[in-house]
Scaffold this motif. Structure first.
Motif, PDB file in Angstrom:
ATOM      1  N   ALA A 255       0.858  -1.189   0.000  1.00  0.00           N
ATOM      2  CA  ALA A 255       0.000   0.000   0.000  1.00  0.00           C
ATOM      3  C   ALA A 255       0.892   1.236   0.000  1.00  0.00           C
ATOM      4  O   ALA A 255       1.772   1.361   0.829  1.00  0.00           O
ATOM      5  CB  ALA A 255      -0.891  -0.002   1.227  1.00  0.00           C
ATOM      6  N   GLY A 256       0.657   2.110  -0.974  1.00  0.00           N
ATOM      7  CA  GLY A 256       1.524   3.276  -1.079  1.00  0.00           C
ATOM      8  C   GLY A 256       1.200   4.287  -0.005  1.00  0.00           C
ATOM      9  O   GLY A 256       0.259   5.045  -0.130  1.00  0.00           O
ATOM     10  N   HIS A 257       1.971   4.288   1.038  1.00  0.00           N
ATOM     11  CA  HIS A 257       1.727   5.268   2.090  1.00  0.00           C
ATOM     12  C   HIS A 257       2.958   6.119   2.352  1.00  0.00           C
ATOM     13  O   HIS A 257       2.996   6.915   3.250  1.00  0.00           O
ATOM     14  CB  HIS A 257       1.284   4.577   3.383  1.00  0.00           C
ATOM     15  N   GLU A 258       3.970   5.925   1.529  1.00  0.00           N
ATOM     16  CA  GLU A 258       5.178   6.715   1.707  1.00  0.00           C
ATOM     17  C   GLU A 258       5.606   7.300   0.371  1.00  0.00           C
ATOM     18  O   GLU A 258       5.326   6.718  -0.677  1.00  0.00           O
ATOM     19  CB  GLU A 258       6.303   5.857   2.273  1.00  0.00           C
ATOM     20  N   GLY A 259       6.249   8.421   0.421  1.00  0.00           N
ATOM     21  CA  GLY A 259       6.714   9.058  -0.806  1.00  0.00           C
ATOM     22  C   GLY A 259       7.806   8.233  -1.478  1.00  0.00           C
ATOM     23  O   GLY A 259       7.549   7.535  -2.452  1.00  0.00           O
ATOM     24  N   PRO A 260       9.024   8.296  -0.957  1.00  0.00           N
ATOM     25  CA  PRO A 260      10.119   7.539  -1.545  1.00  0.00           C
ATOM     26  C   PRO A 260       9.956   6.051  -1.296  1.00  0.00           C
ATOM     27  O   PRO A 260       9.505   5.629  -0.241  1.00  0.00           O
ATOM     28  CB  PRO A 260      11.359   8.083  -0.827  1.00  0.00           C
ATOM     29  N   GLY A 261      10.289   5.256  -2.290  1.00  0.00           N
ATOM     30  CA  GLY A 261      10.222   3.824  -2.123  1.00  0.00           C
ATOM     31  C   GLY A 261       8.853   3.247  -2.377  1.00  0.00           C
ATOM     32  O   GLY A 261       8.613   2.098  -2.072  1.00  0.00           O
ATOM     33  N   CYS A 262       7.947   4.055  -2.897  1.00  0.00           N
ATOM     34  CA  CYS A 262       6.600   3.561  -3.191  1.00  0.00           C
ATOM     35  C   CYS A 262       6.650   2.655  -4.421  1.00  0.00           C
ATOM     36  O   CYS A 262       7.113   3.062  -5.481  1.00  0.00           O
ATOM     37  CB  CYS A 262       5.648   4.732  -3.416  1.00  0.00           C
TER      38      CYS A 262
ATOM     39  N   GLN B  54       0.414  10.249  -7.370  1.00  0.00           N
ATOM     40  CA  GLN B  54       1.125  10.967  -6.310  1.00  0.00           C
ATOM     41  C   GLN B  54       0.207  11.961  -5.628  1.00  0.00           C
ATOM     42  O   GLN B  54       0.254  12.130  -4.411  1.00  0.00           O
ATOM     43  CB  GLN B  54       2.329  11.695  -6.900  1.00  0.00           C
ATOM     44  N   GLN B  55      -0.627  12.635  -6.419  1.00  0.00           N
ATOM     45  CA  GLN B  55      -1.534  13.614  -5.825  1.00  0.00           C
ATOM     46  C   GLN B  55      -2.548  12.923  -4.926  1.00  0.00           C
ATOM     47  O   GLN B  55      -3.023  13.484  -3.945  1.00  0.00           O
ATOM     48  CB  GLN B  55      -2.242  14.403  -6.934  1.00  0.00           C
ATOM     49  N   ALA B  56      -2.901  11.685  -5.278  1.00  0.00           N
ATOM     50  CA  ALA B  56      -3.896  10.951  -4.493  1.00  0.00           C
ATOM     51  C   ALA B  56      -3.264  10.291  -3.278  1.00  0.00           C
ATOM     52  O   ALA B  56      -3.852  10.298  -2.187  1.00  0.00           O
ATOM     53  CB  ALA B  56      -4.571   9.910  -5.370  1.00  0.00           C
ATOM     54  N   GLU B  57      -2.068   9.699  -3.482  1.00  0.00           N
ATOM     55  CA  GLU B  57      -1.453   8.901  -2.423  1.00  0.00           C
ATOM     56  C   GLU B  57      -0.385   9.647  -1.645  1.00  0.00           C
ATOM     57  O   GLU B  57      -0.114   9.331  -0.498  1.00  0.00           O
ATOM     58  CB  GLU B  57      -0.841   7.634  -3.035  1.00  0.00           C
ATOM     59  N   HIS B  58       0.228  10.605  -2.301  1.00  0.00           N
ATOM     60  CA  HIS B  58       1.307  11.343  -1.642  1.00  0.00           C
ATOM     61  C   HIS B  58       1.064  12.841  -1.743  1.00  0.00           C
ATOM     62  O   HIS B  58       1.853  13.564  -2.339  1.00  0.00           O
ATOM     63  CB  HIS B  58       2.666  11.015  -2.271  1.00  0.00           C
TER      64      HIS B  58
ATOM     65  N   GLY C  84       3.642  16.123  -1.672  1.00  0.00           N
ATOM     66  CA  GLY C  84       4.987  15.639  -1.958  1.00  0.00           C
ATOM     67  C   GLY C  84       5.810  16.733  -2.621  1.00  0.00           C
ATOM     68  O   GLY C  84       5.270  17.619  -3.260  1.00  0.00           O
ATOM     69  N   GLU C  85       7.114  16.650  -2.423  1.00  0.00           N
ATOM     70  CA  GLU C  85       7.968  17.683  -2.988  1.00  0.00           C
ATOM     71  C   GLU C  85       8.667  17.178  -4.242  1.00  0.00           C
ATOM     72  O   GLU C  85       9.600  17.774  -4.716  1.00  0.00           O
ATOM     73  CB  GLU C  85       9.007  18.136  -1.961  1.00  0.00           C
ATOM     74  N   ASP C  86       8.188  16.075  -4.761  1.00  0.00           N
ATOM     75  CA  ASP C  86       8.765  15.549  -5.992  1.00  0.00           C
ATOM     76  C   ASP C  86       8.139  16.254  -7.184  1.00  0.00           C
ATOM     77  O   ASP C  86       6.965  16.121  -7.451  1.00  0.00           O
ATOM     78  CB  ASP C  86       8.496  14.044  -6.071  1.00  0.00           C
ATOM     79  N   GLY C  87       8.947  17.038  -7.889  1.00  0.00           N
ATOM     80  CA  GLY C  87       8.433  17.795  -9.010  1.00  0.00           C
ATOM     81  C   GLY C  87       8.123  16.885 -10.133  1.00  0.00           C
ATOM     82  O   GLY C  87       8.011  17.106 -11.226  1.00  0.00           O
TER      83      GLY C  87
END
Ligand SMILES: [Zn+2]
Length: 55
Positions: free
Chosen positions: A5-12, A45-49, A52-55
């Protein structure tokens, strides 16, 4: 394939899947396909993270 489950930014895993698919599309000469994957990844990313600061 690892499915978490994607709950983290990096390593998803989902983000990585989209990254791989984008690279694959580019390497096979399908830039529009790569853009498709990039859009999907951004939506994910917008839904799960959110925030986030990932451009
Ligand atoms: Zn993700």
């Amino acid at each position: 394939m690892i499915q978490e489950a994607g709950h983290e930014g990096p390593g998803c895993g989902t983000c990585q899947d989209f990254d791989l698919a984008e690279e694959e599309a580019e390497s096979r000469g399908d830039p529009s396909g790569a853009v498709d994957w990039r859009v999907l990844r951004r939506r994910h990313q917008q839904a799960e993270h959110p925030g986030g600061e990932d451009g």
